[in-house]
Scaffold this motif. Structure first.
Motif, PDB file in Angstrom:
ATOM      1  N   THR A 154       4.595  18.681 -33.468  1.00 38.00           N
ATOM      2  CA  THR A 154       3.682  19.683 -34.032  1.00 38.00           C
ATOM      3  C   THR A 154       2.223  19.224 -33.973  1.00 38.00           C
ATOM      4  N   ALA A 155       1.996  17.924 -34.000  1.00 36.58           N
ATOM      5  CA  ALA A 155       0.609  17.437 -33.966  1.00 36.58           C
ATOM      6  C   ALA A 155      -0.040  17.726 -32.617  1.00 36.58           C
ATOM      7  N   ARG A 156       0.742  17.633 -31.535  1.00 35.93           N
ATOM      8  CA  ARG A 156       0.152  17.787 -30.192  1.00 35.93           C
ATOM      9  C   ARG A 156       0.519  19.114 -29.534  1.00 35.93           C
ATOM     10  N   ASP A 157       1.374  19.944 -30.200  1.00 31.61           N
ATOM     11  CA  ASP A 157       1.812  21.203 -29.607  1.00 31.61           C
ATOM     12  C   ASP A 157       2.480  20.973 -28.255  1.00 31.61           C
ATOM     13  N   VAL A 158       3.302  19.923 -28.200  1.00 33.53           N
ATOM     14  CA  VAL A 158       3.971  19.567 -26.946  1.00 33.53           C
ATOM     15  C   VAL A 158       5.474  19.524 -27.210  1.00 33.53           C
ATOM     16  N   LYS A 159       6.265  20.019 -26.246  1.00 32.39           N
ATOM     17  CA  LYS A 159       7.712  19.852 -26.343  1.00 32.39           C
ATOM     18  C   LYS A 159       8.039  18.475 -25.771  1.00 32.39           C
ATOM     19  N   MET A 160       8.415  17.552 -26.647  1.00 27.65           N
ATOM     20  CA  MET A 160       8.729  16.180 -26.209  1.00 27.65           C
ATOM     21  C   MET A 160      10.122  16.161 -25.601  1.00 27.65           C
ATOM     22  N   MET A 161      10.246  15.606 -24.398  1.00 30.07           N
ATOM     23  CA  MET A 161      11.557  15.419 -23.788  1.00 30.07           C
ATOM     24  C   MET A 161      11.924  13.948 -23.968  1.00 30.07           C
ATOM     25  N   MET A 162      13.057  13.708 -24.575  1.00 28.63           N
ATOM     26  CA  MET A 162      13.545  12.330 -24.725  1.00 28.63           C
ATOM     27  C   MET A 162      14.861  12.218 -23.968  1.00 28.63           C
ATOM     28  N   LEU A 163      15.006  11.194 -23.169  1.00 30.13           N
ATOM     29  CA  LEU A 163      16.265  10.958 -22.456  1.00 30.13           C
ATOM     30  C   LEU A 163      16.667   9.510 -22.693  1.00 30.13           C
ATOM     31  N   ASP A 164      17.839   9.350 -23.288  1.00 28.24           N
ATOM     32  CA  ASP A 164      18.331   7.994 -23.557  1.00 28.24           C
ATOM     33  C   ASP A 164      19.829   8.099 -23.863  1.00 28.24           C
ATOM     34  N   ARG A 165      20.601   7.103 -23.449  1.00 29.06           N
ATOM     35  CA  ARG A 165      22.050   7.197 -23.678  1.00 29.06           C
ATOM     36  C   ARG A 165      22.391   7.214 -25.171  1.00 29.06           C
ATOM     37  N   HIS A 166      21.478   6.697 -26.014  1.00 31.25           N
ATOM     38  CA  HIS A 166      21.736   6.741 -27.454  1.00 31.25           C
ATOM     39  C   HIS A 166      21.620   8.155 -28.029  1.00 31.25           C
ATOM     40  N   LEU A 167      21.148   9.100 -27.228  1.00 30.81           N
ATOM     41  CA  LEU A 167      21.095  10.499 -27.685  1.00 30.81           C
ATOM     42  C   LEU A 167      22.391  11.253 -27.374  1.00 30.81           C
ATOM     43  N   LEU A 168      23.332  10.595 -26.694  1.00 31.45           N
ATOM     44  CA  LEU A 168      24.605  11.260 -26.382  1.00 31.45           C
ATOM     45  C   LEU A 168      25.412  11.521 -27.646  1.00 31.45           C
TER      46      LEU A 168
END
Ligand SMILES: [Fe+2]
Length: 386
Positions: A154-168
């Motif tokens: 919300t601070a930057r008005d950006v959709k952050m994409m995170m990719l990491d196996r710990h997000l599975l």
């Protein structure tokens, strides 16, 4: 060159797969779960049905129904607070990509320090999070089987994409019966999102021997079932086909990366709050035409897989058939153009073009595209799709 392939440890598919929720959590040793969902699922009674099943199975539940569409870092923080205050030991997500992505982010913050923004990008999450069981209700973002989460900063008005196996997720319960009540517009939007996953996974510069068959299976299922699922919501075979397509497409793109369509789609969502699947659908034909010269034979395989042309025709003709096929699909599913979308004014769109192009490039996805665009080319593509 070697490549890595990650999927959840357990994927349960088929009618009634979601009834596995309590047994799967018990197997993970969970005693008190944070149940992450949105207001719609709470109101519809579906969340209550699962919570009842969990309590009958001896598992305590803390409900967090505060996920909004295009979930934000603030939603994630609120969910994390509920997890900590409730002394939970596992997480359940019920819903579309928004609830699942929020739950993935909450899960990693149970063991990794805030702020979430430090995990943006590729392979930035140091530790595995809380066990996570997800139940998708759309078909779909594929989020149930991916190591990707997209959260608005919300601070930057950006959709952050995170990719990491710990997000599975630890377990995905893929039950097409939960999608029978999806309204036609949502069916169309997330259905074309699924098709985009299949196509982008297949033409991506990071496509692998393991992702290609999954991507093509996804594309074939969408071609067979999407329009039927849109016209006949209660058609079980079509709903099951689209659910499988979403899961196969998710496994494919998470391991080969999406490309320019997704790169350009996220900024439209971040700035104008156009739903993810819809903004992909609006861009898919235009971006595919731009990208053709970089992977003509691969796009030709996509056209043949979708049965948009005779199997024997030349690649150049097959690739052209793909463009007209994608345009026809958008028309028949009543996908609007960007200028017709709710809340997108021409002046503000023009004004946002250069920020959107920069944010698209910064996400890294355009670098996987068969033709890697400049910022100027991205702006021209946005204007073409207008
Ligand atoms: Fe997507």
């Amino acid at each position: 060159m070697s490549t890595t392939f990650n999927v959840p440890a357990t994927i349960v598919t088929g009618a009634g797969a979601s009834r596995e929720l309590a047994p799967q959590l018990a197997r993970l040793g969970a005693r008190r779960v944070l149940f992450v969902t949105d207001a719609f699922m709470e109101k519809s009674g579906l969340a209550a049905r699962f919570i009842r099943e969990l309590k009958q199975g001896g598992i305590d539940v803390v409900l967090f129904a505060g996920v909004q569409p295009d979930p934000t870092d603030e939603n994630v923080r609120a969910g994390l607070r509920a997890y900590v205050a409730g002394k939970c030991d596992a997480i359940v997500a019920l819903g579309g990509g928004s609830s699942i992505d929020a739950a993935k982010s909450i899960a990693i913050l149970t063991t990794n320090a805030e702020p979430l923004s430090q995990y943006q990008g590729y392979h930035q999450v140091p530790r595995a999070g809380a066990p996570l069981v997800v139940i998708p209700t759309t078909a779909g973002t594929g989020s149930e089987v991916t190591k990707v989460a997209v959260i608005t900063d919300t601070a930057r008005d950006v959709k952050m994409m995170m990719l990491d196996r710990h997000l599975l997720p630890t377990v995905a319960l893929v039950d097409y019966e939960l999608t029978l009540s999806m309204p036609p517009a949502l069916t169309a939007h997330v259905g074309v999102d699924t098709l985009t996953h299949g196509i982008e996974a297949y033409v991506s510069r990071k496509a692998t021997a393991l992702t290609d068959p999954l991507a093509l299976a996804c594309i074939r299922l969408v071609a067979e079932h999407l329009e039927t699922a849109w016209r006949e919501p209660q058609n079980h075979a079509a709903r099951e086909g689209m659910m499988l397509a979403a899961t196969l497409g998710g496994m494919a793109f998470a391991n080969s990366s999406v490309a320019l369509v997704h790169g350009m789609s996220r900024p439209i969502g971040a700035v104008f709050h156009v739903p993810h699947g819809l903004s992909n659908a609006m861009l898919l034909p235009v971006v595919t035409r731009f990208s053709l010269p970089g992977a003509e034979s691969r796009y030709a395989v996509v056209a043949r897989t979708m049965k948009l042309c005779d199997a024997g025709i030349a690649d150049a003709d097959a690739a052209r058939a793909l463009i007209s096929g994608l345009e026809r699909l958008n028309t028949s599913l009543q996908i609007p153009r960007i200028r017709e979308a709710h809340g997108v004014e021409q002046a503000s769109f023009e004004k946002a073009l250069s920020k959107m192009a920069d944010d698209a490039l910064a996400s890294g996805s355009p670098a996987n595209n068969p033709v890697v665009p400049t910022a100027g080319e991205i702006i021209r593509l946005y204007q073409e799709a207008w």
